[in-house]
Write a protein that holds these residues in place. Structure first.
Motif, PDB file in Angstrom:
ATOM      1  N   MET A 106      11.046 -46.033  -0.580  1.00 53.83           N
ATOM      2  CA  MET A 106      12.361 -46.106  -1.224  1.00 53.83           C
ATOM      3  C   MET A 106      13.265 -47.107  -0.517  1.00 53.83           C
ATOM      4  N   GLN A 107      13.133 -47.212   0.796  1.00 52.26           N
ATOM      5  CA  GLN A 107      13.891 -48.229   1.523  1.00 52.26           C
ATOM      6  C   GLN A 107      13.471 -49.624   1.088  1.00 52.26           C
ATOM      7  N   ALA A 108      12.163 -49.798   0.840  1.00 52.63           N
ATOM      8  CA  ALA A 108      11.665 -51.087   0.357  1.00 52.63           C
ATOM      9  C   ALA A 108      12.204 -51.385  -1.044  1.00 52.63           C
ATOM     10  N   GLU A 109      12.512 -50.326  -1.813  1.00 50.65           N
ATOM     11  CA  GLU A 109      13.112 -50.508  -3.138  1.00 50.65           C
ATOM     12  C   GLU A 109      14.605 -50.817  -3.038  1.00 50.65           C
ATOM     13  N   ASP A 110      15.146 -50.744  -1.811  1.00 51.12           N
ATOM     14  CA  ASP A 110      16.558 -50.985  -1.544  1.00 51.12           C
ATOM     15  C   ASP A 110      17.458 -49.914  -2.153  1.00 51.12           C
ATOM     16  N   LEU A 111      16.955 -48.678  -2.175  1.00 53.36           N
ATOM     17  CA  LEU A 111      17.798 -47.571  -2.601  1.00 53.36           C
ATOM     18  C   LEU A 111      18.785 -47.239  -1.490  1.00 53.36           C
ATOM     19  N   THR A 112      19.887 -46.615  -1.864  1.00 53.16           N
ATOM     20  CA  THR A 112      20.897 -46.278  -0.873  1.00 53.16           C
ATOM     21  C   THR A 112      20.418 -45.129   0.012  1.00 53.16           C
ATOM     22  N   ASP A 113      20.988 -45.040   1.198  1.00 49.92           N
ATOM     23  CA  ASP A 113      20.642 -43.943   2.113  1.00 49.92           C
ATOM     24  C   ASP A 113      20.941 -42.598   1.478  1.00 49.92           C
ATOM     25  N   ALA A 114      22.051 -42.532   0.726  1.00 48.67           N
ATOM     26  CA  ALA A 114      22.429 -41.264   0.092  1.00 48.67           C
ATOM     27  C   ALA A 114      21.379 -40.843  -0.931  1.00 48.67           C
ATOM     28  N   THR A 115      20.875 -41.792  -1.722  1.00 46.41           N
ATOM     29  CA  THR A 115      19.858 -41.477  -2.726  1.00 46.41           C
ATOM     30  C   THR A 115      18.570 -41.013  -2.066  1.00 46.41           C
ATOM     31  N   ILE A 116      18.161 -41.716  -1.015  1.00 45.74           N
ATOM     32  CA  ILE A 116      16.930 -41.358  -0.303  1.00 45.74           C
ATOM     33  C   ILE A 116      17.048 -39.965   0.298  1.00 45.74           C
ATOM     34  N   THR A 117      18.166 -39.690   0.943  1.00 40.96           N
ATOM     35  CA  THR A 117      18.379 -38.380   1.564  1.00 40.96           C
ATOM     36  C   THR A 117      18.362 -37.272   0.523  1.00 40.96           C
ATOM     37  N   GLU A 118      19.019 -37.503  -0.601  1.00 41.47           N
ATOM     38  CA  GLU A 118      19.079 -36.496  -1.659  1.00 41.47           C
ATOM     39  C   GLU A 118      17.687 -36.217  -2.228  1.00 41.47           C
ATOM     40  N   ARG A 119      16.905 -37.272  -2.468  1.00 39.46           N
ATOM     41  CA  ARG A 119      15.564 -37.078  -3.028  1.00 39.46           C
ATOM     42  C   ARG A 119      14.654 -36.324  -2.060  1.00 39.46           C
ATOM     43  N   LEU A 120      14.717 -36.693  -0.790  1.00 40.57           N
ATOM     44  CA  LEU A 120      13.886 -36.009   0.205  1.00 40.57           C
ATOM     45  C   LEU A 120      14.267 -34.539   0.319  1.00 40.57           C
ATOM     46  N   ARG A 121      15.561 -34.272   0.326  1.00 39.33           N
ATOM     47  CA  ARG A 121      16.024 -32.885   0.428  1.00 39.33           C
ATOM     48  C   ARG A 121      15.523 -32.061  -0.756  1.00 39.33           C
ATOM     49  N   PHE A 122      15.576 -32.659  -1.941  1.00 40.37           N
ATOM     50  CA  PHE A 122      15.146 -31.943  -3.136  1.00 40.37           C
ATOM     51  C   PHE A 122      13.648 -31.648  -3.101  1.00 40.37           C
ATOM     52  N   ILE A 123      12.831 -32.632  -2.751  1.00 43.73           N
ATOM     53  CA  ILE A 123      11.382 -32.419  -2.730  1.00 43.73           C
ATOM     54  C   ILE A 123      10.994 -31.399  -1.662  1.00 43.73           C
ATOM     55  N   ARG A 124      11.689 -31.397  -0.533  1.00 43.88           N
ATOM     56  CA  ARG A 124      11.418 -30.366   0.484  1.00 43.88           C
ATOM     57  C   ARG A 124      11.730 -28.977  -0.061  1.00 43.88           C
ATOM     58  N   HIS A 125      12.819 -28.903  -0.855  1.00 46.32           N
ATOM     59  CA  HIS A 125      13.171 -27.629  -1.477  1.00 46.32           C
ATOM     60  C   HIS A 125      12.085 -27.200  -2.466  1.00 46.32           C
ATOM     61  N   VAL A 126      11.569 -28.141  -3.239  1.00 51.40           N
ATOM     62  CA  VAL A 126      10.489 -27.840  -4.182  1.00 51.40           C
ATOM     63  C   VAL A 126       9.268 -27.322  -3.432  1.00 51.40           C
ATOM     64  N   GLU A 127       8.936 -27.955  -2.316  1.00 48.74           N
ATOM     65  CA  GLU A 127       7.776 -27.541  -1.531  1.00 48.74           C
ATOM     66  C   GLU A 127       7.948 -26.120  -1.009  1.00 48.74           C
ATOM     67  N   ARG A 128       9.150 -25.799  -0.520  1.00 44.94           N
ATOM     68  CA  ARG A 128       9.388 -24.436  -0.015  1.00 44.94           C
ATOM     69  C   ARG A 128       9.279 -23.405  -1.133  1.00 44.94           C
ATOM     70  N   ALA A 129       9.696 -23.808  -2.332  1.00 44.76           N
ATOM     71  CA  ALA A 129       9.743 -22.861  -3.448  1.00 44.76           C
ATOM     72  C   ALA A 129       8.405 -22.711  -4.159  1.00 44.76           C
ATOM     73  N   THR A 130       7.562 -23.745  -4.135  1.00 44.25           N
ATOM     74  CA  THR A 130       6.347 -23.723  -4.955  1.00 44.25           C
ATOM     75  C   THR A 130       5.055 -23.824  -4.167  1.00 44.25           C
TER      76      THR A 130
END
Length: 292
Positions: free
Chosen positions: A15-39
């Protein structure tokens, strides 16, 4: 890559190579970690697991569900493209039916209640930047004296997608910010956070949201969230007769459809619209002759 930590670390670099913002990267990672904990394991969870996850929370708004579905599709498509998974469990998730949300701006009276409800100076500045300039919470969090042209009374804003815009500061907000530091963050972090050590940077966007939410509750305001102060920015400009094009530019929206989601048209504006129709004389009777 069989470890979820390695997978997410590589995805972050991607995502950094895609030049996404730090906020977007952090939000996506947080969400996927939540999905992993839940599923469960990201490499073995199934489409049915994701469907159960999407249907498990009745408090999510329609827009949140749409956002989460998109995020799942983005992540698992990337996993498949990278050969980490052969299948894509998010490929055929149920489509989330879009529901149009009625704008819910805070009123001018609401804003006055917050400002006069025992709010500290820091909170009042946040309210002013949210309402008078239409800044988002993450933009308020990182406001810096270097971003202001103190002669022209403008502020440079680093918005979504790393888009930079220069916005004017009106007289009301100028009185609030004119004495703020010209060389430093306006909302420095009083304690360490995920981005900065103690006193070395600015607060995070969730801190701004928390401060404003508490101030609104303390003032007795219910049914509103901090972002509704930004909706008031658009709504009150519309009530004042400001051009829709100017409102769109001030809100920094790519298209007018987004702006209309923020603008509440009240009953008196609707009445004025109907009253603007040219009057057509209304006859008192039909003037039709009866058949003999």
């Amino acid at each position: 890559m069989q470890d979820s930590g390695d997978i997410l670390a590589f995805w972050a670099r991607f995502m950094q190579a895609e030049d996404l913002t730090d906020a977007t990267i952090t939000e996506r990672l947080r969400f996927i970690r939540h999905v992993e904990r839940a599923t469960g394991d990201l490499l073995t969870l199934t489409r049915h697991d994701l469907i159960s996850f999407m249907g498990s929370n009745e408090t999510w708004t329609n827009s949140t569900k749409q956002h989460y579905r998109s995020a799942l599709h983005t992540f698992f498509t990337w996993l498949q493209d990278e050969g980490v998974r052969l299948d894509n469990p998010a490929a055929r998730l149920p489509k989330v039916k879009a529901r149009k949300r009625t704008p819910n701006p805070a009123t001018v009276d609401d804003i006055a209640l917050v400002l006069n409800g025992g709010a500290y100076a820091r909170t009042r500045r946040m309210v002013a930047l949210h309402y008078y300039v239409g800044l988002r919470v993450h933009e308020i969090a990182k406001a810096h004296g270097h971003d202001v042209d103190w002669n022209e009374r403008t502020i440079r804003v680093y918005g979504k997608g790393k888009k930079t815009r220069v916005l004017p500061l009106n007289d009301a907000v100028w009185e609030v910010v004119k004495d703020l530091p010209r060389d430093g963050y306006w909302f420095p972090n009083w304690k360490a956070n995920k981005l900065f050590a103690l006193g070395e940077g600015h607060i995070l966007s969730n801190s701004v949201s928390d401060v404003l939410s508490r101030a609104m509750r303390r003032s007795g305001i219910i049914g509103h969230k901090p972002h509704d102060l930004r909706a008031a920015t658009a709504t009150e400009q519309n009530r004042a007769g400001v051009s829709p094009f100017v409102i769109q530019q001030n809100m920094r929206h790519e298209n007018m459809d987004t702006t209309t989601k923020y603008v509440l048209v009240d009953i008196e504006q609707m009445r004025a619209g109907f009253n603007a129709l040219p009057a057509v004389p209304m006859p008192g009777k039909s003037n039709r002759r009866r058949a003999a």
